[in-house]
Design an enzyme around this catalytic site. Structure first.
Site, PDB file in Angstrom:
ATOM      1  N   ASP A 128     -76.234 -34.556-105.446  1.00  0.00           N
ATOM      2  CA  ASP A 128     -75.392 -34.865-104.289  1.00  0.00           C
ATOM      3  C   ASP A 128     -76.003 -34.223-103.034  1.00  0.00           C
ATOM      4  O   ASP A 128     -76.810 -33.286-103.148  1.00  0.00           O
ATOM      5  CB  ASP A 128     -73.996 -34.306-104.597  1.00  0.00           C
ATOM      6  N   ASP A 163     -70.809 -30.996-105.727  1.00  0.00           N
ATOM      7  CA  ASP A 163     -69.960 -29.912-105.225  1.00  0.00           C
ATOM      8  C   ASP A 163     -68.484 -30.240-105.280  1.00  0.00           C
ATOM      9  O   ASP A 163     -67.662 -29.382-104.952  1.00  0.00           O
ATOM     10  CB  ASP A 163     -70.330 -29.552-103.776  1.00  0.00           C
TER      11      ASP A 163
HETATM   12  O1  PGA Z   1     -70.248 -38.038 -96.730  1.00  0.00           O
HETATM   13  C1  PGA Z   1     -69.437 -37.535 -97.538  1.00  0.00           C
HETATM   14  O2  PGA Z   1     -68.227 -37.773 -97.522  1.00  0.00           O
HETATM   15  C2  PGA Z   1     -69.927 -36.574 -98.568  1.00  0.00           C
HETATM   16  O3  PGA Z   1     -71.170 -36.921 -99.053  1.00  0.00           O
HETATM   17  P1  PGA Z   1     -71.686 -36.328-100.440  1.00  0.00           P
HETATM   18  O4  PGA Z   1     -71.368 -37.399-101.458  1.00  0.00           O
HETATM   19  O5  PGA Z   1     -73.157 -36.117-100.218  1.00  0.00           O
HETATM   20  O6  PGA Z   1     -70.967 -35.043-100.712  1.00  0.00           O
HETATM   21 MG    MG Z   2     -70.850 -33.339-101.764  1.00  0.00          MG
END
Ligand code: PGA
Ligand code: MG
Length: 237
Positions: free
Chosen positions: A21, A191
Site C-alpha cells: 500500500d 496500514d
Molecule cells: O488515497 C487513499 O485514500 C489512501 O490510499 P492508500 O490505499 O495508498 O492507503
Molecule cells: Mg494506506
C-alpha cells in the site's frame, strides 16, 4: 508432546510476491492531503480543515476523502442539507482538488523510516513487488518516482485502475493476476482495515504497519496475520 505448529503464512518459502500500500504505509502523505484540501476549500470559499480530522478520512480514495471533507465543513458551518450541497459542489471541487494535489504532490510528505530497507529486504528475498493504492494512479506514479520508490515495483495500480477499490478484494485479485502469483502466496502490506479486509476476502496473507492511517483506530485492532512498527521488521522466516 508439543502441539504441531501451523507454518506461518509469512514464511519466505510460503510467498512469491508482496503487494504494498502507499499512503500511510510507505509515505506519510497527510501534509499533501492537507495542503491540497486547504487550497481547494479556499478556492470554493469554504473554511479550512485541520490535518488530524483529515487523517481519519483517508483510506478509501480521493473522491471519498474530498466528499467527507466537504460534508464535514458544511455541517460545521451549520449549513442545512449539507449532504446535498456536498454532491452539488463535488464536480468543481474534484477539478480543483486534482489540480492542487498534482501541483503539491510529494512536497509536504515523507517516506516513513525503514521503508527503503524493508523493500530492499523483500526484493533481496526474491519477492516480486507491486504497489496497490486507493489513490488515483496519476497521483501515485509521480509520488513514487519523486520519493525514489518507483524502481521497486513491477506493477503500480491506483484506485481508478479497477472497477472497485479496497476493501473490495477485486484490486488485490487483479494485482495477483498481473503479477502471475497465487493470492495465498502474495503478501499484502498495508496500514488500514481497507487493506486487511481486501486481503482476507482475496485470500492473501496480510501484515499491517502500526503507524499509518486507520480511520483513527489502532492497526492492532484490525484482523491481520501480523503487525510491524517499521517495514524492516517484516518477519519472513
Ligand atoms: O488515497 C487513499 O485514500 C489512501 O490510499 P492508500 O490505499 O495508498 O492507503
Ligand atoms: Mg494506506
Amino acid at each position: 508432546m508439543l502441539p504441531e505448529r501451523t507454518p506461518s503464512p509469512l514464511r519466505r518459502d510460503a510467498l512469491d510476491a508482496a503487494i504494498v500500500d502507499l499512503d500511510g504505509t510507505m509515505v506519510d502523505t497527510l501534509g499533501d492531503f492537507h495542503a491540497a484540501l486547504t487550497r481547494t476549500l479556499a478556492e470554493l470559499g469554504l473554511p479550512g480543515i485541520a490535518a488530524p480530522t483529515i487523517e481519519t478520512m483517508v483510506g478509501k480514495g480521493s473522491e471519498h476523502l474530498l466528499r467527507s471533507v466537504l460534508n464535514h465543513v458544511l455541517v460545521l458551518e451549520n449549513q442545512a442539507r449539507a449532504a446535498i450541497k456536498t454532491e452539488a459542489l463535488m464536480p468543481a471541487a474534484w477539478d480543483a482538488y486534482q489540480r492542487h494535489y498534482l501541483a503539491i504532490n510529494g512536497q509536504c510528505s515523507a517516506v516513513y523510516p525503514g521503508v527503503l530497507e524493508g523493500l530492499e529486504a523483500l526484493r533481496a528475498r526474491g519477492l516480486r513487488l507491486a504497489c496497490l493504492t486507493n489513490k488515483p494512479t496519476a497521483f501515485a506514479r509521480p509520488l513514487l518516482a519523486q520519493k525514489g520508490l518507483d524502481g521497486f515495483f513491477e506493477q503500480v495500480f491506483g484506485g481508478d485502475a479497477f472497477e472497485r477499490k479496497k476493501p473490495d478484494p477485486l484490486p488485490l485479485l487483479k494485482t495477483c493476476e498481473a503479477l502471475g502469483t497465487a493470492p495465498a502466496r502474495t503478501l499484502m502490506v498495508g496500514d488500514s482495515s481497507n487493506d486487511a479486509q481486501a486481503a482476507r476476502a482475496a485470500g492473501c496473507p496480510v501484515v499491517l504497519v502500526t503507524y499509518g492511517y486507520n480511520h483513527g483506530q489502532p492497526a492492532r485492532s484490525v484482523d491481520a496475520d501480523d503487525w510491524v512498527d517499521t517495514l524492516t521488521e517484516l518477519r519472513l522466516a
